[in-house]
Write a protein that holds these residues in place. Structure first.
Motif, PDB file in Angstrom:
ATOM      1  N   PRO A  27      45.674  46.141  44.473  1.00 34.07           N
ATOM      2  CA  PRO A  27      46.427  46.412  43.374  1.00 34.07           C
ATOM      3  C   PRO A  27      46.080  46.492  42.037  1.00 34.07           C
ATOM      4  O   PRO A  27      44.986  45.672  41.772  1.00 34.07           O
ATOM      5  CB  PRO A  27      47.464  45.045  43.428  1.00 34.07           C
ATOM      6  CG  PRO A  27      47.147  44.591  45.066  1.00 34.07           C
ATOM      7  CD  PRO A  27      45.983  44.822  45.446  1.00 34.07           C
ATOM      8  N   ARG A  28      46.082  47.447  41.269  1.00 36.82           N
ATOM      9  CA  ARG A  28      45.483  47.513  40.067  1.00 36.82           C
ATOM     10  C   ARG A  28      45.560  46.483  39.128  1.00 36.82           C
ATOM     11  O   ARG A  28      44.844  46.241  38.243  1.00 36.82           O
ATOM     12  CB  ARG A  28      46.091  48.971  39.099  1.00 36.82           C
ATOM     13  CG  ARG A  28      45.656  49.959  40.134  1.00 36.82           C
ATOM     14  CD  ARG A  28      44.175  50.312  40.110  1.00 36.82           C
ATOM     15  NE  ARG A  28      43.750  51.342  40.802  1.00 36.82           N
ATOM     16  CZ  ARG A  28      42.868  51.500  41.907  1.00 36.82           C
ATOM     17  NH1 ARG A  28      42.370  50.237  42.324  1.00 36.82           N
ATOM     18  NH2 ARG A  28      42.671  52.579  42.810  1.00 36.82           N
ATOM     19  N   ASP A  29      46.817  45.668  39.479  1.00 38.34           N
ATOM     20  CA  ASP A  29      47.049  44.619  38.014  1.00 38.34           C
ATOM     21  C   ASP A  29      46.223  43.342  38.538  1.00 38.34           C
ATOM     22  O   ASP A  29      46.360  42.448  37.736  1.00 38.34           O
ATOM     23  CB  ASP A  29      48.568  44.201  38.383  1.00 38.34           C
ATOM     24  CG  ASP A  29      49.078  44.068  39.539  1.00 38.34           C
ATOM     25  OD1 ASP A  29      48.472  44.253  40.603  1.00 38.34           O
ATOM     26  OD2 ASP A  29      49.999  43.044  39.493  1.00 38.34           O
ATOM     27  N   GLN A  30      45.480  43.356  39.737  1.00 33.97           N
ATOM     28  CA  GLN A  30      44.566  42.243  39.863  1.00 33.97           C
ATOM     29  C   GLN A  30      43.119  42.427  39.588  1.00 33.97           C
ATOM     30  O   GLN A  30      42.589  41.685  40.035  1.00 33.97           O
ATOM     31  CB  GLN A  30      45.072  41.826  41.486  1.00 33.97           C
ATOM     32  CG  GLN A  30      46.295  41.380  41.829  1.00 33.97           C
ATOM     33  CD  GLN A  30      46.588  41.148  43.309  1.00 33.97           C
ATOM     34  OE1 GLN A  30      45.875  40.952  44.129  1.00 33.97           O
ATOM     35  NE2 GLN A  30      47.899  40.734  43.568  1.00 33.97           N
ATOM     36  N   VAL A  31      42.861  43.686  39.041  1.00 28.94           N
ATOM     37  CA  VAL A  31      41.587  43.920  38.989  1.00 28.94           C
ATOM     38  C   VAL A  31      41.420  44.175  37.349  1.00 28.94           C
ATOM     39  O   VAL A  31      42.046  45.053  36.746  1.00 28.94           O
ATOM     40  CB  VAL A  31      41.114  45.375  39.893  1.00 28.94           C
ATOM     41  CG1 VAL A  31      39.588  45.585  39.226  1.00 28.94           C
ATOM     42  CG2 VAL A  31      41.437  44.994  41.380  1.00 28.94           C
ATOM     43  N   THR A  32      40.224  43.928  37.035  1.00 35.09           N
ATOM     44  CA  THR A  32      39.989  43.874  35.410  1.00 35.09           C
ATOM     45  C   THR A  32      38.591  44.429  35.299  1.00 35.09           C
ATOM     46  O   THR A  32      37.722  44.015  35.786  1.00 35.09           O
ATOM     47  CB  THR A  32      39.963  42.485  34.699  1.00 35.09           C
ATOM     48  OG1 THR A  32      41.297  42.126  34.873  1.00 35.09           O
ATOM     49  CG2 THR A  32      39.793  42.703  33.155  1.00 35.09           C
ATOM     50  N   ALA A  33      38.448  45.551  34.547  1.00 32.46           N
ATOM     51  CA  ALA A  33      37.241  46.184  34.298  1.00 32.46           C
ATOM     52  C   ALA A  33      36.653  46.119  32.941  1.00 32.46           C
ATOM     53  O   ALA A  33      37.614  46.173  32.051  1.00 32.46           O
ATOM     54  CB  ALA A  33      37.099  47.619  34.679  1.00 32.46           C
ATOM     55  N   SER A  34      35.632  45.572  32.768  1.00 31.75           N
ATOM     56  CA  SER A  34      34.930  45.663  31.511  1.00 31.75           C
ATOM     57  C   SER A  34      33.669  46.507  31.181  1.00 31.75           C
ATOM     58  O   SER A  34      33.013  46.623  32.247  1.00 31.75           O
ATOM     59  CB  SER A  34      34.606  44.159  31.007  1.00 31.75           C
ATOM     60  OG  SER A  34      33.957  43.541  31.787  1.00 31.75           O
TER      61      SER A  34
END
Length: 131
Positions: A27-34
């Protein structure tokens, strides 16, 4: 959580889960990219472009991962103090390729945690007993 749900999947269930799991399963809302500047290869490019990628998955919200795998992941060295599974990459000069590399590492870590050993077959056990 009950202890019955903590038990690993059967070997066949784990194999099926692993085969069906892909980047689109996360799920995209559970992944954070920096993104940040890389210390890796690239000459002057490293001074201009934020090509280093850090990808974080919130394990507390990852209910789609089997419970036994979550327990393994929580003890992984890839988990930070905030309880997030974190992967980083600065292999290439391309932000997109580094992002894909982070996803590949994340997927590999999850699949590794879901893996269940194959039960020994009766013939192998009989040979061991015979020896």
């Amino acid at each position: 959580m009950s202890t019955a749900r903590q038990n690993p999947l059967s070997y066949d269930e784990a194999v099926t889960w692993i085969q069906q799991f892909s980047k689109s399963s996360i799920p995209r809302d559970q992944v954070t990219a920096s993104f940040s500047r890389s210390s890796g290869p690239g000459g002057q490019n490293v001074n201009k472009v934020n090509s280093k990628v850090s990808l974080r998955l919130q394990l507390d919200r990852a209910t789609w991962i089997p419970p036994h795998a979550l327990q393994k992941l929580k003890t992984s060295p890839l988990v930070n103090k905030a309880g997030e599974l974190q992967t980083t990459s600065d292999r290439t000069r391309s932000q997109g390729k580094n992002l894909q590399d982070c996803y590949d590492k994340l997927i590999q870590a999850i699949k590794q945690a879901v893996t269940v050993n194959r039960p020994a077959d009766l013939e192998a056990l009989a040979k061991i007993e015979k020896r």
